[in-house]
Scaffold this motif. Structure first.
Motif, mmCIF file in Angstrom:
data_model
loop_
_atom_site.group_PDB
_atom_site.id
_atom_site.type_symbol
_atom_site.label_atom_id
_atom_site.label_comp_id
_atom_site.label_asym_id
_atom_site.label_seq_id
_atom_site.Cartn_x
_atom_site.Cartn_y
_atom_site.Cartn_z
ATOM 1 N N PHE A 12 0.833 -1.193 0.000
ATOM 2 C CA PHE A 12 0.000 0.000 0.000
ATOM 3 C C PHE A 12 0.870 1.246 0.000
ATOM 4 O O PHE A 12 2.094 1.166 0.175
ATOM 5 C CB PHE A 12 -1.000 -0.006 1.165
ATOM 6 C CG PHE A 12 -0.415 0.161 2.544
ATOM 7 C CD1 PHE A 12 -0.323 1.418 3.138
ATOM 8 C CD2 PHE A 12 -0.013 -0.940 3.282
ATOM 9 C CE1 PHE A 12 0.177 1.575 4.431
ATOM 10 C CE2 PHE A 12 0.490 -0.807 4.575
ATOM 11 C CZ PHE A 12 0.582 0.453 5.152
ATOM 12 N N SER A 13 0.246 2.387 -0.225
ATOM 13 C CA SER A 13 0.966 3.658 -0.225
ATOM 14 C C SER A 13 0.398 4.559 0.851
ATOM 15 O O SER A 13 -0.772 4.449 1.234
ATOM 16 C CB SER A 13 0.843 4.349 -1.588
ATOM 17 O OG SER A 13 -0.473 4.835 -1.795
ATOM 18 N N LEU A 14 1.242 5.456 1.343
ATOM 19 C CA LEU A 14 0.795 6.524 2.233
ATOM 20 C C LEU A 14 1.645 7.751 1.914
ATOM 21 O O LEU A 14 2.823 7.812 2.275
ATOM 22 C CB LEU A 14 0.938 6.147 3.705
ATOM 23 C CG LEU A 14 0.487 7.233 4.688
ATOM 24 C CD1 LEU A 14 -0.983 7.574 4.502
ATOM 25 C CD2 LEU A 14 0.753 6.826 6.132
ATOM 26 N N ALA A 43 0.684 4.161 12.122
ATOM 27 C CA ALA A 43 -0.535 3.615 12.707
ATOM 28 C C ALA A 43 -1.077 4.631 13.704
ATOM 29 O O ALA A 43 -0.332 5.495 14.186
ATOM 30 C CB ALA A 43 -0.257 2.287 13.398
ATOM 31 N N ILE A 44 -2.357 4.543 14.008
ATOM 32 C CA ILE A 44 -2.959 5.400 15.026
ATOM 33 C C ILE A 44 -3.510 4.513 16.121
ATOM 34 O O ILE A 44 -4.277 3.577 15.856
ATOM 35 C CB ILE A 44 -4.083 6.294 14.445
ATOM 36 C CG1 ILE A 44 -3.486 7.342 13.499
ATOM 37 C CG2 ILE A 44 -4.829 7.005 15.564
ATOM 38 C CD1 ILE A 44 -3.483 6.971 12.074
ATOM 39 N N ILE A 77 -4.773 1.904 10.448
ATOM 40 C CA ILE A 77 -3.641 1.993 9.530
ATOM 41 C C ILE A 77 -4.052 2.884 8.364
ATOM 42 O O ILE A 77 -4.885 2.494 7.536
ATOM 43 C CB ILE A 77 -3.222 0.607 9.004
ATOM 44 C CG1 ILE A 77 -2.974 -0.370 10.153
ATOM 45 C CG2 ILE A 77 -1.995 0.723 8.115
ATOM 46 C CD1 ILE A 77 -1.844 0.040 11.089
ATOM 47 N N PRO A 78 -3.500 4.101 8.270
ATOM 48 C CA PRO A 78 -3.877 4.996 7.177
ATOM 49 C C PRO A 78 -3.145 4.662 5.881
ATOM 50 O O PRO A 78 -1.982 4.238 5.900
ATOM 51 C CB PRO A 78 -3.458 6.372 7.704
ATOM 52 C CG PRO A 78 -2.311 6.083 8.622
ATOM 53 C CD PRO A 78 -2.602 4.739 9.235
ATOM 54 N N THR A 101 -8.634 3.740 5.447
ATOM 55 C CA THR A 101 -8.263 3.349 6.818
ATOM 56 C C THR A 101 -8.476 1.861 6.999
ATOM 57 O O THR A 101 -9.615 1.376 6.990
ATOM 58 C CB THR A 101 -9.098 4.120 7.857
ATOM 59 O OG1 THR A 101 -8.991 5.528 7.606
ATOM 60 C CG2 THR A 101 -8.604 3.809 9.262
ATOM 61 N N PHE A 102 -7.376 1.130 7.169
ATOM 62 C CA PHE A 102 -7.455 -0.310 7.395
ATOM 63 C C PHE A 102 -7.670 -0.592 8.882
ATOM 64 O O PHE A 102 -7.122 0.101 9.746
ATOM 65 C CB PHE A 102 -6.164 -1.007 6.972
ATOM 66 C CG PHE A 102 -5.773 -0.805 5.533
ATOM 67 C CD1 PHE A 102 -6.689 -0.983 4.506
ATOM 68 C CD2 PHE A 102 -4.471 -0.451 5.202
ATOM 69 C CE1 PHE A 102 -6.316 -0.810 3.189
ATOM 70 C CE2 PHE A 102 -4.088 -0.276 3.890
ATOM 71 C CZ PHE A 102 -5.013 -0.448 2.873
ATOM 72 N N ALA A 103 -8.440 -1.624 9.178
ATOM 73 C CA ALA A 103 -8.547 -2.120 10.548
ATOM 74 C C ALA A 103 -7.284 -2.905 10.867
ATOM 75 O O ALA A 103 -6.951 -3.865 10.174
ATOM 76 C CB ALA A 103 -9.778 -3.013 10.694
#
Length: 213
Positions: free
Chosen positions: A5-7, A42-43, A98-99, A127-129
């Motif tokens: 994935f990308s951020l 991560a948040i 997880i953004p 936003t992934f769980a």
């Protein structure tokens, strides 16, 4: 599954979207091609407040003998996450967000695999769980995460038989709440509606440097 994935969002935009408080020890580096074993944002929620953290992708449970298990645990099936030894404690008490700007999936066509990039249509971050854990390696502590997956929606089913669990903003408090019961949490572990996402065929040249195809 979700293996890339990308951020690339601006830090200010992430802070506004996820309503977290900054930490001096948090280091953020935009990355267009995140893969398992790399550090990613991560948040988490602590004492009722959200904070950003940098975790290694590929969950290493506390009982692991070495970190290599993380190459097998970068995803967790939502259908069994409450029972699997590697994930059940994290599912009970160490949930995170997880953004992502987008994620990538490859569709098999004969011997070839065509990559696709998936984004939100509205331009917001995906936003992934996620779940996270701490693992001690001598005097060092490694914090790592996994992304939960579920069955694909109609859009994704043509590409792959799994997709990441994607949360909406009004799900964040419930997912991060340490007091939330597992039955309620399980209601979040489902494919998002197809109209939320857009899919674009992309060139495999983007991944040649990392050896992924």
């Amino acid at each position: 599954m979700c293996g890339r994935f990308s951020l690339v969002e601006a830090m200010y935009d992430l802070q506004q979207y996820y309503a977290f408080e900054m930490r001096d020890d948090f280091i953020y580096t935009p990355n267009q091609n995140l893969s398992p074993s790399q550090q990613a944002a991560a948040i988490v929620q602590l004492n009722g407040k959200r904070y950003p953290a940098s975790f290694r992708w590929g969950l290493i449970p506390p009982f692991a003998k070495d970190e290599k298990i993380g190459y097998k645990t970068f995803n967790a099936r939502s259908e069994t996450v409450a029972e699997k030894p590697s994930f059940k404690k994290a599912f009970a008490s160490k949930r995170c967000l997880i953004p992502a700007t987008s994620f990538y999936e490859w569709k098999k066509s004969g011997k070839e695999k065509q990559p696709y990039e998936i984004k939100r249509r509205d331009g917001d971050p995906i936003t992934f769980a996620g779940l996270w854990e701490s693992w001690r390696n001598g005097d060092d502590i490694v914090r790592s995460f996994t992304i939960l997956t579920t069955e694909p929606n109609d859009l994704m089913a043509d590409i792959h038989n799994r997709m990441p669990v994607i949360l909406e903003r009004n799900d964040f408090n419930q997912w991060l709440n340490p007091e939330e019961d597992q039955a309620s949490l399980s209601q979040l572990l489902k494919p998002c509606v197809s109209k939320l996402l857009s899919v674009e065929e992309i060139s495999g040249d983007r991944f040649k440097r990392s050896g992924t195809s």
